[in-house]
Motif scaffolding. Structure first.
Motif, PDB file in Angstrom:
ATOM      1  N   HIS A  80       0.592  -1.283  -0.074  1.00  0.00           N
ATOM      2  CA  HIS A  80      -0.094   0.186  -0.460  1.00  0.00           C
ATOM      3  C   HIS A  80       0.460   1.444   0.060  1.00  0.00           C
ATOM      4  O   HIS A  80      -0.079   2.325   0.236  1.00  0.00           O
ATOM      5  CB  HIS A  80      -1.035   0.005   1.509  1.00  0.00           C
ATOM      6  CG  HIS A  80      -1.856  -1.678   1.581  1.00  0.00           C
ATOM      7  ND1 HIS A  80      -3.026  -1.267   0.247  1.00  0.00           N
ATOM      8  CD2 HIS A  80      -1.521  -1.889   1.679  1.00  0.00           C
ATOM      9  CE1 HIS A  80      -3.519  -2.601   1.005  1.00  0.00           C
ATOM     10  NE2 HIS A  80      -2.298  -3.269   1.962  1.00  0.00           N
TER      11      HIS A  80
ATOM     12  N   GLN B  61       2.492   3.454  -2.549  1.00  0.00           N
ATOM     13  CA  GLN B  61       1.767   4.227  -3.034  1.00  0.00           C
ATOM     14  C   GLN B  61       0.482   4.831  -2.580  1.00  0.00           C
ATOM     15  O   GLN B  61       1.144   6.794  -2.186  1.00  0.00           O
ATOM     16  CB  GLN B  61       1.470   4.248  -4.551  1.00  0.00           C
ATOM     17  CG  GLN B  61       1.343   5.261  -5.570  1.00  0.00           C
ATOM     18  CD  GLN B  61       0.870   4.088  -6.908  1.00  0.00           C
ATOM     19  OE1 GLN B  61       2.159   3.771  -7.631  1.00  0.00           O
ATOM     20  NE2 GLN B  61      -0.107   4.425  -7.438  1.00  0.00           N
ATOM     21  N   TRP B  62      -0.524   4.342  -2.262  1.00  0.00           N
ATOM     22  CA  TRP B  62      -1.983   5.088  -1.448  1.00  0.00           C
ATOM     23  C   TRP B  62      -2.175   5.538  -0.010  1.00  0.00           C
ATOM     24  O   TRP B  62      -1.969   7.274  -0.467  1.00  0.00           O
ATOM     25  CB  TRP B  62      -2.561   4.671  -1.719  1.00  0.00           C
ATOM     26  CG  TRP B  62      -3.342   3.504  -1.145  1.00  0.00           C
ATOM     27  CD1 TRP B  62      -2.898   2.093  -1.562  1.00  0.00           C
ATOM     28  CD2 TRP B  62      -3.555   3.416   0.230  1.00  0.00           C
ATOM     29  NE1 TRP B  62      -3.465   1.554  -0.431  1.00  0.00           N
ATOM     30  CE2 TRP B  62      -4.101   1.855   0.897  1.00  0.00           C
ATOM     31  CE3 TRP B  62      -3.745   4.742   0.903  1.00  0.00           C
ATOM     32  CZ2 TRP B  62      -3.503   1.877   2.193  1.00  0.00           C
ATOM     33  CZ3 TRP B  62      -5.008   4.257   2.405  1.00  0.00           C
ATOM     34  CH2 TRP B  62      -4.389   2.910   2.515  1.00  0.00           C
TER      35      TRP B  62
END
Length: 266
Positions: free
Chosen positions: A106, A108-109
């Protein structure tokens, strides 16, 4: 000197020398008060805005999130800036947020989310809306129950719950106060459920036999116990749609929440 009156006279009064003196004194006192207000230095109260520079050292807190969605725990760090330190206008406001984890699925977000949140914090104003927006995010694959039986619809929602906890700790958000009547009702319901569970276990124990013993053990598990994290609820309890806690039990033919006192029967 003759003065021509061109308008209709509606009334008149005679101004004496004493009246003139009183008016002069009143005008002087007003001007003196205004001069004192102008001479007094105004308090330079700093509010949070995007031009506030980041100091070398910030104070903050780190929160651990462990969910069944990821193998490794996530650590949410929220740093605060102290405005107007040492004065009566001292404020502690969130300035930046970081999320670290060994799990990179997770990444990147999460980086995008923390940068946007930090930008909102630095903008100033009412930042509490972030909590409601994040807690309203639902995972299409389904949510999960965290420790204590509270349902989380998504990982983002749990991050929002952490932000809410932090904002409450610095006085930016406050829990709605529960009325004394509601507290008394919850205490009464919990006591009644414990007494019913105890009575059922005693009846099962008197029946004797393997089946009765097994039933007694199952019923004994329904007794509410208090742990270090607060009150835990019976394993058979279901989720309350009002407080999202897995604390709804059937009492007197009515679904009742042992956490917030909600009841379908009113």
């Amino acid at each position: 000197m003759t003065v021509k009156i061109s308008k209709k006279i509606k009334g008149y009064s005679v101004v004496s020398a004493d009246d003139k003196a009183k008016e002069a004194i009143r005008a002087e006192s007003v001007s003196r008060a205004a001069a004192e207000v102008e001479a007094k230095p105004m308090a330079d109260v700093i509010q949070m805005h995007e031009r506030v520079e980041r100091p070398e050292v910030l104070i903050g807190s780190t929160y651990k999130i462990k969910t069944p969605l990821v193998e490794h725990a996530m650590y949410v760090t929220i740093n605060d800036i102290v405005l107007n330190p040492g004065t009566e206008h001292e404020l502690r406001r969130p300035f930046e947020v970081f999320i670290n984890s060994k799990n990179m699925d997770h990444f990147q977000w999460i980086v995008a989310l923390t940068r946007i949140m930090s930008a909102v914090f630095r903008k100033g104003g009412d930042v509490t809306f972030l909590v409601d927006e994040m807690k309203a995010v639902f995972d299409p694959k389904g949510g999960y129950f965290k420790a204590g039986g509270v349902y989380m619809p998504s990982l983002v929602a749990e991050i929002g719950a952490v932000v809410e906890e932090h904002l409450k700790s610095i006085g930016l958000m406050h829990d709605p106060e529960m009325s004394d009547a509601t507290r008394a009702l919850i205490a009464e319901k919990r006591k009644a459920f414990e007494e019913r569970s105890k009575k059922n276990s005693e009846i099962a124990a008197d029946l004797g036999g393997v089946l009765a013993s097994h039933d007694a053990d199952a019923r004994t598990e329904e007794v509410i116990e208090v742990t270090g994290e607060g009150a835990s609820f019976p394993p058979s309890a279901t989720m309350c749609h009002k407080c999202s806690a897995k604390a709804v039990v059937i009492m007197d033919g009515c679904a009742t929440c042992l956490n917030c006192g909600y009841s379908k029967c009113g």
